[in-house]
Design an enzyme around this catalytic site. Structure first.
Site, mmCIF file in Angstrom:
data_model
loop_
_atom_site.group_PDB
_atom_site.id
_atom_site.type_symbol
_atom_site.label_atom_id
_atom_site.label_comp_id
_atom_site.label_asym_id
_atom_site.label_seq_id
_atom_site.Cartn_x
_atom_site.Cartn_y
_atom_site.Cartn_z
ATOM 1 N N ASP A 101 0.744 -1.252 0.090
ATOM 2 C CA ASP A 101 0.103 0.306 0.077
ATOM 3 C C ASP A 101 0.930 1.193 0.013
ATOM 4 O OD1 ASP A 101 -3.041 0.621 0.584
ATOM 5 O OD2 ASP A 101 -1.890 2.025 2.007
ATOM 6 N N TRP A 102 0.500 2.298 0.798
ATOM 7 C CA TRP A 102 1.455 3.448 0.999
ATOM 8 C C TRP A 102 2.905 3.105 1.372
ATOM 9 C CZ3 TRP A 102 1.958 8.424 -0.353
ATOM 10 C CH2 TRP A 102 0.799 9.173 -0.903
ATOM 11 N N TRP A 155 -13.053 4.677 -3.188
ATOM 12 C CA TRP A 155 -12.428 4.588 -1.897
ATOM 13 C C TRP A 155 -11.899 6.191 -1.474
ATOM 14 C CZ3 TRP A 155 -11.041 4.196 2.813
ATOM 15 C CH2 TRP A 155 -9.790 4.577 3.458
ATOM 16 N N HIS A 195 -6.602 -7.187 0.216
ATOM 17 C CA HIS A 195 -5.549 -5.964 0.392
ATOM 18 C C HIS A 195 -4.473 -5.996 1.328
ATOM 19 C CE1 HIS A 195 -3.935 -2.115 -0.632
ATOM 20 N NE2 HIS A 195 -4.172 -1.630 0.423
ATOM 21 N N ASP A 252 -7.488 -8.545 -4.324
ATOM 22 C CA ASP A 252 -7.422 -6.846 -3.981
ATOM 23 C C ASP A 252 -7.617 -6.247 -5.292
ATOM 24 O OD1 ASP A 252 -6.660 -4.599 -2.859
ATOM 25 O OD2 ASP A 252 -4.707 -4.827 -3.094
#
Length: 300
Positions: A120-121, A161, A277, A247
């Site tokens: 992710d980030w 999102w 995810h 995901d």
């Protein structure tokens, strides 16, 4: 003078399966929390980077197995998350500022011979840090992440999102984590994910992250990410993809990495099955073994 919140320590009492000792380092004027597990004298450091809206708790299933393999395992909470300081003003949270905090963290701890695991980030920041400190990184494993420039349209799943994250009155941290998992999480685990955020005032970073993703070519971070891709297109150090099979946000990103980054050639790329995810939550032990095998197959 910016207002900075610190989550009360009692919020973290009795977290299930999180026996790790807290460590803190200053980045700028802020206090950044991290876990420092495994062999502290190891020449190999595994850097585990979380994303939105999780924190180092996400890695509790991976850390013991990685530590037992004689690696030093460093797992920070990004500023605004977990046990790290939480500025209240949203304006402080820019993409570049998060990158700068992470690089300062790496420099301050004098991390070397780094194997980066980013999700992710953690990827949006970790990949930028890796190209900025290329000599410190030996290997990269990218998992359910990407490095967008805004030159390609975002997925519909991301736009939904983004809209939700900005419109919802109370950002439901635990529900967001659960929605990104295939497995059903126990109530005490969901409570642990929400523990750093006693109320909405603690969630400025979590609120801002979705808005910082470059989805247009003129985004403030777009050019810096394009520049990073110029380096990644010539990245020949070992680069592994380990995405999950469930995901919608990042599906297909692994193929993108493998097409563009030379270091992906010849690696044992894998798909983690029955994982969402937050695959560290769904299949943490399996993912840790993938990382161990990746390092042992690329000892260089």
């Amino acid at each position: 003078m910016q207002k900075v919140l610190k989550t009360p320590e009692q919020s973290f009492n009795n977290l299930p399966d999180y026996p790790f000792q807290p460590n803190f380092v200053k980045v700028g004027d802020l206090r950044m929390h991290y876990l420092n597990e495994g062999d502290k004298n190891s020449s190999e450091t595994i850097l585990l980077l979380h994303g939105e809206p999780s924190w180092s708790y996400l890695y509790r299933k991976m850390i013991p197995k990685l530590s037992a393999s004689s690696f030093r395992v460093v797992t920070p909470d990004l500023i605004g998350f977990g046990k790290s300081d939480k500025p209240v003003q949203k304006e402080i949270f820019t993409y570049q500022q998060h990158v700068d905090w992470l690089i300062e963290f790496i420099d301050t701890l004098n991390l070397k011979n780094i194997t980066l695991f980013c999700q992710d980030w953690g990827g949006l920041l970790g990949l930028r840090a890796a190209v900025a400190r290329e000599h410190l990184f030996k290997r990269i494993c990218a998992s359910n992440t990407f490095l967008p420039t805004g030159d390609n349209p975002p997925k519909e799943a991301f736009l939904k999102w983004l809209s939700f994250s900005q419109k919802v009155k109370n950002l439901p941290i635990a529900k967001i984590i659960q929605s990104g998992c295939v497995s059903e999480l126990r109530p005490e685990v969901l409570k642990a994910y929400a523990a750093p955020y006693p109320d909405e005032s603690y969630k400025a970073a979590a609120r801002m992250f979705p808005t910082l993703v470059p989805i247009t070519p003129d985004n403030p971070a777009s050019q810096a990410n394009r520049d990073a891709w110029q380096i990644l297109r010539n990245w020949r150090k070992p680069f592994l993809t380990a995405f999950s099979d469930s995901d919608d946000l990042t599906k297909g990103g692994d193929i993108f990495f493998r097409r563009l980054i030379p270091g992906t050639k010849g690696q044992k790329h894998t798909t983690i099955e029955k994982a969402g995810h937050f695959l560290q939550e769904d299949k943490g032990e399996e993912l840790a073994q993938v990382l161990i095998d990746f390092i042992s197959s690329n000892p260089g």
